[in-house]
Design an enzyme around this catalytic site. Structure first.
Site, PDB file in Angstrom:
ATOM      1  N   ARG A   1      -7.239  -6.234  -2.424  1.00  0.00           N
ATOM      2  CA  ARG A   1      -6.491  -5.110  -1.840  1.00  0.00           C
ATOM      3  C   ARG A   1      -7.103  -4.670  -0.515  1.00  0.00           C
ATOM      4  O   ARG A   1      -6.384  -4.368   0.434  1.00  0.00           O
ATOM      5  CB  ARG A   1      -6.414  -3.940  -2.818  1.00  0.00           C
TER       6      ARG A   1
ATOM      7  N   ASN B   1      -2.608  -3.398  -7.633  1.00  0.00           N
ATOM      8  CA  ASN B   1      -2.819  -4.324  -8.746  1.00  0.00           C
ATOM      9  C   ASN B   1      -1.762  -4.060  -9.809  1.00  0.00           C
ATOM     10  O   ASN B   1      -1.433  -2.901 -10.088  1.00  0.00           O
ATOM     11  CB  ASN B   1      -4.195  -4.121  -9.380  1.00  0.00           C
TER      12      ASN B   1
END
Length: 91
Positions: A19, A37
């Site tokens: 990320r 996620n």
């Protein structure tokens, strides 16, 4: 022309800093949106920007880095979001 994509990234993409990797690339290519996620071990990205920048962003995402191993990317165009100013990690 401004475009927006919903992107599902499969592979070794959780627990490896993916990320933050995506957020850094988004800054490089002037992309706004989100990265999150998912419970199925994939990562979901909404990315908005100029088409040429989105193509570069996707190419770099596909390459991954020494920690990230992308096996597949599924991307589809979605409507653009007005007034979005940044790329955020969603928890």
């Amino acid at each position: 022309m401004m475009e927006r994509y919903l992107i599902k990234v499969l592979g070794r993409v959780q627990g490896v800093g993916f990320r933050y990797f995506a957020q850094s690339l988004a800054g490089t290519y002037s992309i706004t949106g989100t990265v999150k996620n998912c419970e199925d071990a994939t990562v979901r990205i909404e990315a908005q920007g100029e088409e040429k920048n989105l193509n570069k962003f996707l190419a770099e995402i596909r390459k991954g880095n020494r920690f990230v191993k992308v096996e597949d990317i599924v991307a589809k165009k979605i409507p653009t979001a007005d007034n979005e100013k940044s790329f955020k990690i969603v928890y």
